[in-house]
Write an enzyme that holds these catalytic residues in place. Structure first.
Site, PDB file in Angstrom:
ATOM      1  N   ARG A  69      39.237 -20.711 -35.288  1.00  0.00           N
ATOM      2  CA  ARG A  69      40.302 -19.775 -35.643  1.00  0.00           C
ATOM      3  C   ARG A  69      40.635 -18.779 -34.541  1.00  0.00           C
ATOM      4  NH1 ARG A  69      36.926 -20.334 -39.967  1.00  0.00           N
ATOM      5  NH2 ARG A  69      37.693 -21.835 -41.471  1.00  0.00           N
ATOM      6  N   GLU A 106      21.360 -19.048 -40.337  1.00  0.00           N
ATOM      7  CA  GLU A 106      20.423 -18.769 -41.425  1.00  0.00           C
ATOM      8  C   GLU A 106      19.320 -19.827 -41.473  1.00  0.00           C
ATOM      9  OE1 GLU A 106      20.527 -17.840 -46.229  1.00  0.00           O
ATOM     10  OE2 GLU A 106      22.353 -18.428 -45.197  1.00  0.00           O
TER      11      GLU A 106
END
Length: 182
Positions: A69, A106
């Site tokens: 993006r 994560e």
């Protein structure tokens, strides 16, 4: 927040044009969908205009857009301020010689890459992405640019998820954000 004047109508238009999709791509995630912002020509123009107003006179020579993006917002900003656009991509997407930076997620790690020679020592860089969440990708982009001797002036994002504390991961680097995510 982008403007000293919190009542800037452009910020409200940008914020209201971003669709929030609960539980995407997995349960518990509130996905910030910018495709609806891109469909709103006024909100999209406002987004680019606010960034250009901020960076026009800051002697930025490189706008580094983070895949994917950052590729939407970075090029029009770069053109408007007279800077080159450098894509920072996921592994194995750039032809030719690259340098890479690994960063932690994560669960596991990921990597971003940039063409060797795209950025020169001493250049002033702006890192652009749509969103700052945990700050992992932006942190890796900063490290990648600094490894080649660039000075990262700031990171610019449309949206911030402040509860994820991504700014903390960036140390003393400045982050300019237009709106907070829902």
């Amino acid at each position: 927040m982008a403007s000293n004047d919190a009542q800037d109508p452009r910020l409200a238009r940008i914020s209201s044009s971003i669709r929030v999709i609960p539980n995407f791509p997995k349960p518990g995630i509130m996905f910030q969908d910018i495709t609806t912002l891109l469909l709103d020509t006024n909100a999209f123009k406002d987004t680019i205009d606010l960034f250009v107003e901020r960076y026009r006179d800051q002697n930025i020579s490189v706008v580094a857009g983070v895949e994917a993006r950052g590729f939407i917002f970075g090029p029009p900003i770069a053109l408007a301020i007279g800077a080159k656009f450098v894509p920072i991509r996921k592994p194995n997407k750039l032809p030719g010689e690259v340098i890479s930076e690994e960063y932690s997620l994560e669960y596991g790690t990921d990597k971003i890459e940039m063409h060797v020679g795209a950025v020169q020592p001493g250049e002033r860089a702006l890192v652009v992405d749509d969103l700052i969440a945990t700050g992992g990708t932006l942190s890796a982009a900063i490290k990648l640019l600094e490894r080649v001797g660039a000075h990262v002036a700031e990171c610019a994002c449309v949206i911030e998820l402040p509860e994820l504390k991504g700014r903390e991961r960036l140390g003393d680097k400045s982050v300019f954000v237009l709106v907070d995510g829902a």
